[in-house]
Design a protein around this motif. Structure first.
Motif, PDB file in Angstrom:
ATOM      1  N   SER A   1     -47.578 -51.542 -32.545  1.00 16.58           N
ATOM      2  CA  SER A   1     -46.144 -51.711 -32.811  1.00 16.58           C
ATOM      3  C   SER A   1     -45.708 -53.151 -32.568  1.00 16.58           C
ATOM      4  CB  SER A   1     -45.322 -50.769 -31.926  1.00 16.58           C
ATOM      5  OG  SER A   1     -45.351 -51.187 -30.566  1.00 16.58           O
ATOM      6  N   GLU A   2     -46.554 -53.908 -31.851  1.00 15.56           N
ATOM      7  CA  GLU A   2     -46.204 -55.298 -31.535  1.00 15.56           C
ATOM      8  C   GLU A   2     -47.211 -56.307 -32.074  1.00 15.56           C
ATOM      9  OE1 GLU A   2     -48.212 -55.376 -27.049  1.00 15.56           O
ATOM     10  OE2 GLU A   2     -46.088 -54.912 -27.262  1.00 15.56           O
ATOM     11  N   SER A   3     -48.282 -55.833 -32.715  1.00 18.12           N
ATOM     12  CA  SER A   3     -49.330 -56.721 -33.204  1.00 18.12           C
ATOM     13  C   SER A   3     -49.922 -56.133 -34.472  1.00 18.12           C
ATOM     14  CB  SER A   3     -50.416 -56.868 -32.132  1.00 18.12           C
ATOM     15  OG  SER A   3     -51.474 -57.674 -32.574  1.00 18.12           O
ATOM     16  N   LYS A   4     -50.111 -56.940 -35.503  1.00 19.51           N
ATOM     17  CA  LYS A   4     -50.637 -56.426 -36.771  1.00 19.51           C
ATOM     18  C   LYS A   4     -52.026 -55.843 -36.601  1.00 19.51           C
ATOM     19  CE  LYS A   4     -51.550 -57.608 -41.593  1.00 19.51           C
ATOM     20  NZ  LYS A   4     -51.514 -58.650 -42.653  1.00 19.51           N
TER      21      LYS A   4
ATOM     22  N   PRO B   1     -47.089 -43.865 -36.973  1.00 21.35           N
ATOM     23  CA  PRO B   1     -46.883 -44.741 -38.143  1.00 21.35           C
ATOM     24  C   PRO B   1     -47.540 -46.113 -38.061  1.00 21.35           C
ATOM     25  CG  PRO B   1     -44.832 -44.450 -36.892  1.00 21.35           C
ATOM     26  CD  PRO B   1     -45.811 -43.445 -36.373  1.00 21.35           C
ATOM     27  N   TYR B   2     -47.481 -46.760 -36.925  1.00 21.08           N
ATOM     28  CA  TYR B   2     -48.117 -48.083 -36.824  1.00 21.08           C
ATOM     29  C   TYR B   2     -49.639 -47.944 -36.902  1.00 21.08           C
ATOM     30  CZ  TYR B   2     -43.590 -49.975 -35.452  1.00 21.08           C
ATOM     31  OH  TYR B   2     -42.263 -50.340 -35.446  1.00 21.08           O
ATOM     32  N   LEU B   3     -50.160 -46.940 -36.242  1.00 21.31           N
ATOM     33  CA  LEU B   3     -51.595 -46.681 -36.278  1.00 21.31           C
ATOM     34  C   LEU B   3     -52.065 -46.343 -37.688  1.00 21.31           C
ATOM     35  CD1 LEU B   3     -54.276 -46.126 -34.675  1.00 21.31           C
ATOM     36  CD2 LEU B   3     -53.500 -43.744 -34.545  1.00 21.31           C
ATOM     37  N   SER B   4     -51.342 -45.479 -38.376  1.00 23.66           N
ATOM     38  CA  SER B   4     -51.761 -45.073 -39.718  1.00 23.66           C
ATOM     39  C   SER B   4     -51.687 -46.239 -40.697  1.00 23.66           C
ATOM     40  CB  SER B   4     -50.928 -43.890 -40.220  1.00 23.66           C
ATOM     41  OG  SER B   4     -49.567 -44.225 -40.328  1.00 23.66           O
TER      42      SER B   4
END
Length: 214
Positions: free
Chosen positions: A153-156, A190-193
Protein backbone atom coordinates in the motif's frame (compact mmCIF):
# COMPACT_ATOMS: atom_id res chain seq x y z
CA UNK A 1 30.45 -22.65 -22.05
CA UNK A 2 26.65 -22.40 -21.80
CA UNK A 3 24.95 -22.16 -18.42
CA UNK A 4 23.32 -25.43 -17.39
CA UNK A 5 20.35 -25.75 -15.05
CA UNK A 6 19.43 -29.20 -13.77
CA UNK A 7 15.80 -29.00 -12.75
CA UNK A 8 12.13 -29.35 -13.60
CA UNK A 9 9.42 -26.99 -14.82
CA UNK A 10 7.31 -28.40 -11.97
CA UNK A 11 9.79 -27.09 -9.40
CA UNK A 12 9.25 -23.55 -8.12
CA UNK A 13 12.92 -23.41 -7.15
CA UNK A 14 13.94 -24.23 -10.72
CA UNK A 15 11.49 -21.65 -12.06
CA UNK A 16 13.02 -19.04 -9.75
CA UNK A 17 16.39 -19.52 -11.47
CA UNK A 18 14.89 -19.60 -14.97
CA UNK A 19 13.03 -16.34 -14.31
CA UNK A 20 16.26 -14.69 -13.22
CA UNK A 21 18.02 -15.88 -16.38
CA UNK A 22 15.11 -14.63 -18.49
CA UNK A 23 15.13 -11.21 -16.80
CA UNK A 24 18.85 -11.05 -17.56
CA UNK A 25 18.32 -12.25 -21.14
CA UNK A 26 20.89 -15.02 -20.68
CA UNK A 27 20.87 -18.23 -22.72
CA UNK A 28 20.95 -21.51 -20.83
CA UNK A 29 20.38 -25.23 -21.18
CA UNK A 30 17.70 -26.81 -19.00
CA UNK A 31 18.46 -30.45 -18.24
CA UNK A 32 15.20 -32.00 -17.07
CA UNK A 33 15.21 -34.00 -13.84
CA UNK A 34 12.31 -36.44 -13.48
CA UNK A 35 10.95 -35.87 -9.98
CA UNK A 36 8.24 -38.53 -10.24
CA UNK A 37 10.84 -41.26 -10.72
CA UNK A 38 13.10 -39.92 -7.98
CA UNK A 39 15.88 -38.92 -10.35
CA UNK A 40 16.85 -36.07 -8.02
CA UNK A 41 18.10 -38.68 -5.54
CA UNK A 42 20.32 -40.40 -8.11
CA UNK A 43 24.15 -40.11 -7.99
CA UNK A 44 24.48 -37.72 -10.94
CA UNK A 45 22.23 -35.16 -9.18
CA UNK A 46 23.63 -35.83 -5.71
CA UNK A 47 27.05 -35.01 -7.16
CA UNK A 48 25.70 -31.54 -7.99
CA UNK A 49 23.47 -31.05 -4.94
CA UNK A 50 24.32 -33.29 -1.97
CA UNK A 51 20.83 -32.76 -0.52
CA UNK A 52 19.23 -34.43 -3.53
CA UNK A 53 17.18 -31.38 -4.50
CA UNK A 54 16.83 -29.21 -7.58
CA UNK A 55 17.94 -27.01 -9.16
CA UNK A 56 21.66 -27.48 -9.62
CA UNK A 57 23.50 -24.85 -11.63
CA UNK A 58 26.70 -24.73 -13.65
CA UNK A 59 28.33 -21.68 -15.22
CA UNK A 60 31.73 -22.82 -16.42
CA UNK A 61 33.67 -23.79 -13.31
CA UNK A 62 31.04 -22.29 -10.99
CA UNK A 63 28.76 -24.98 -9.61
CA UNK A 64 25.95 -23.96 -7.26
CA UNK A 65 22.75 -25.17 -5.66
CA UNK A 66 19.97 -23.35 -3.72
CA UNK A 67 17.88 -21.24 -6.05
CA UNK A 68 18.06 -17.96 -4.13
CA UNK A 69 21.85 -18.12 -3.98
CA UNK A 70 21.93 -18.90 -7.69
CA UNK A 71 19.70 -15.93 -8.53
CA UNK A 72 21.97 -13.61 -6.56
CA UNK A 73 25.04 -15.00 -8.33
CA UNK A 74 23.40 -14.41 -11.73
CA UNK A 75 22.29 -10.90 -10.79
CA UNK A 76 25.75 -9.88 -9.63
CA UNK A 77 27.82 -11.70 -12.24
CA UNK A 78 25.71 -10.44 -15.13
CA UNK A 79 24.87 -7.05 -13.65
CA UNK A 80 25.34 -5.33 -17.02
CA UNK A 81 22.74 -7.45 -18.79
CA UNK A 82 18.95 -7.22 -18.79
CA UNK A 83 17.02 -6.09 -15.74
CA UNK A 84 18.83 -4.75 -12.68
CA UNK A 85 17.64 -7.08 -9.94
CA UNK A 86 19.79 -5.88 -7.04
CA UNK A 87 19.88 -2.18 -6.24
CA UNK A 88 23.30 -0.55 -6.38
CA UNK A 89 22.39 1.68 -3.43
CA UNK A 90 23.33 -0.36 -0.34
CA UNK A 91 20.47 1.05 1.74
CA UNK A 92 17.90 0.15 -0.92
CA UNK A 93 19.56 -3.22 -1.47
CA UNK A 94 19.22 -3.88 2.26
CA UNK A 95 15.45 -3.36 2.05
CA UNK A 96 15.32 -5.77 -0.88
CA UNK A 97 17.26 -8.29 1.20
CA UNK A 98 14.72 -7.98 4.01
CA UNK A 99 11.91 -9.00 1.67
CA UNK A 100 13.98 -11.78 0.16
CA UNK A 101 14.28 -13.13 3.69
CA UNK A 102 10.55 -12.68 4.27
CA UNK A 103 9.83 -14.67 1.12
CA UNK A 104 12.12 -17.48 2.21
CA UNK A 105 11.10 -17.65 5.88
CA UNK A 106 7.45 -16.53 5.94
CA UNK A 107 5.86 -16.79 2.48
CA UNK A 108 7.46 -19.90 0.98
CA UNK A 109 6.93 -22.34 3.88
CA UNK A 110 3.16 -21.84 3.98
CA UNK A 111 2.62 -21.66 0.22
CA UNK A 112 4.85 -24.72 -0.29
CA UNK A 113 2.59 -26.72 2.03
CA UNK A 114 -0.47 -25.51 0.12
CA UNK A 115 1.12 -26.35 -3.22
CA UNK A 116 1.94 -29.84 -1.94
CA UNK A 117 -1.60 -30.48 -0.75
CA UNK A 118 -3.43 -28.84 -3.65
CA UNK A 119 -1.14 -29.71 -6.59
CA UNK A 120 1.79 -32.03 -6.06
CA UNK A 121 0.05 -34.85 -4.16
CA UNK A 122 -2.33 -35.26 -7.06
CA UNK A 123 0.41 -35.07 -9.69
CA UNK A 124 2.90 -37.40 -8.02
CA UNK A 125 0.62 -39.87 -6.25
CA UNK A 126 -2.89 -39.34 -7.60
CA UNK A 127 -4.12 -38.38 -4.13
CA UNK A 128 -6.29 -35.49 -2.96
CA UNK A 129 -4.92 -33.00 -0.47
CA UNK A 130 -5.74 -33.03 3.23
CA UNK A 131 -8.59 -30.53 3.67
CA UNK A 132 -7.77 -29.92 7.32
CA UNK A 133 -4.17 -29.05 6.49
CA UNK A 134 -5.25 -26.79 3.61
CA UNK A 135 -7.69 -24.86 5.82
CA UNK A 136 -5.06 -24.34 8.53
CA UNK A 137 -2.40 -23.20 6.06
CA UNK A 138 -4.83 -20.83 4.35
CA UNK A 139 -5.35 -19.08 7.69
CA UNK A 140 -1.59 -18.82 8.17
CA UNK A 141 -1.23 -17.42 4.66
CA UNK A 142 -3.89 -14.79 5.29
CA UNK A 143 -1.88 -13.43 8.23
CA UNK A 144 1.29 -13.30 6.13
CA UNK A 145 -0.47 -11.60 3.23
CA UNK A 146 -1.93 -8.93 5.51
CA UNK A 147 1.67 -7.80 6.08
CA UNK A 148 2.26 -7.80 2.31
CA UNK A 149 -0.87 -5.76 1.71
CA UNK A 150 0.34 -3.12 4.18
CA UNK A 151 3.78 -2.99 2.56
CA UNK A 152 2.41 -2.76 -0.99
CA UNK A 153 0.00 0.00 0.00
CA UNK A 154 3.05 2.24 0.41
CA UNK A 155 5.50 0.79 -2.13
CA UNK A 156 5.01 -0.36 -5.73
CA UNK A 157 7.30 -3.34 -5.21
CA UNK A 158 8.39 -5.12 -2.06
CA UNK A 159 11.91 -3.71 -2.14
CA UNK A 160 10.95 -0.20 -3.23
CA UNK A 161 10.10 1.57 -6.47
CA UNK A 162 11.68 -0.97 -8.83
CA UNK A 163 11.26 -4.69 -9.51
CA UNK A 164 13.96 -6.76 -7.84
CA UNK A 165 14.85 -10.25 -6.69
CA UNK A 166 12.57 -9.61 -3.72
CA UNK A 167 9.62 -9.74 -6.11
CA UNK A 168 11.02 -12.30 -8.53
CA UNK A 169 11.57 -14.91 -5.82
CA UNK A 170 7.81 -14.94 -5.13
CA UNK A 171 6.66 -15.35 -8.73
CA UNK A 172 6.86 -19.16 -9.20
CA UNK A 173 4.89 -20.00 -6.06
CA UNK A 174 2.38 -17.26 -6.80
CA UNK A 175 1.86 -18.77 -10.26
CA UNK A 176 1.05 -22.11 -8.59
CA UNK A 177 -1.32 -20.42 -6.11
CA UNK A 178 -3.19 -18.59 -8.87
CA UNK A 179 -4.26 -21.97 -10.26
CA UNK A 180 -5.83 -23.08 -6.97
CA UNK A 181 -8.62 -21.94 -4.68
CA UNK A 182 -6.02 -19.92 -2.75
CA UNK A 183 -6.22 -17.28 -5.52
CA UNK A 184 -9.19 -15.84 -3.62
CA UNK A 185 -6.94 -15.04 -0.66
CA UNK A 186 -4.72 -12.91 -2.91
CA UNK A 187 -7.63 -11.33 -4.81
CA UNK A 188 -9.20 -10.14 -1.55
CA UNK A 189 -6.29 -7.72 -1.03
CA UNK A 190 -6.26 -4.98 -3.69
CA UNK A 191 -2.66 -3.79 -3.42
CA UNK A 192 -1.40 -7.36 -3.30
CA UNK A 193 -3.51 -8.48 -6.25
CA UNK A 194 -2.27 -5.51 -8.29
CA UNK A 195 1.32 -6.47 -7.52
CA UNK A 196 0.62 -10.07 -8.49
CA UNK A 197 -0.86 -8.99 -11.83
CA UNK A 198 2.14 -6.73 -12.43
CA UNK A 199 4.85 -9.31 -11.83
CA UNK A 200 3.08 -12.17 -13.61
CA UNK A 201 2.64 -10.02 -16.72
CA UNK A 202 6.36 -9.32 -17.03
CA UNK A 203 7.86 -10.66 -20.29
CA UNK A 204 10.18 -13.01 -18.38
CA UNK A 205 7.24 -14.56 -16.51
CA UNK A 206 5.18 -14.89 -19.67
CA UNK A 207 8.12 -16.57 -21.41
CA UNK A 208 9.06 -18.99 -18.63
CA UNK A 209 5.55 -19.87 -17.52
CA UNK A 210 4.54 -20.41 -21.13
CA UNK A 211 6.79 -23.46 -21.39
CA UNK A 212 4.80 -26.70 -20.87
CA UNK A 213 5.61 -28.41 -17.59
CA UNK A 214 5.05 -31.90 -18.94
Amino acid sequence: MAIKVYGSMLSTATLRVLLCLAEKDIDFELINVDLASGEHKKPHILARNPFGQIPAFEDGDVKLFESRAISQYISRTYAGKGTDLINKDPKKAAVESVWMEVESLKFDPVTAKLAWELCMKRFLFGKNGDEEVVNAEEKRLESVLDVYEARLSESKYLGGDSFSLADLHHAPMIKFMMETRVKEVFDARPYLSGWVADILSRPACVKVFGVPAY
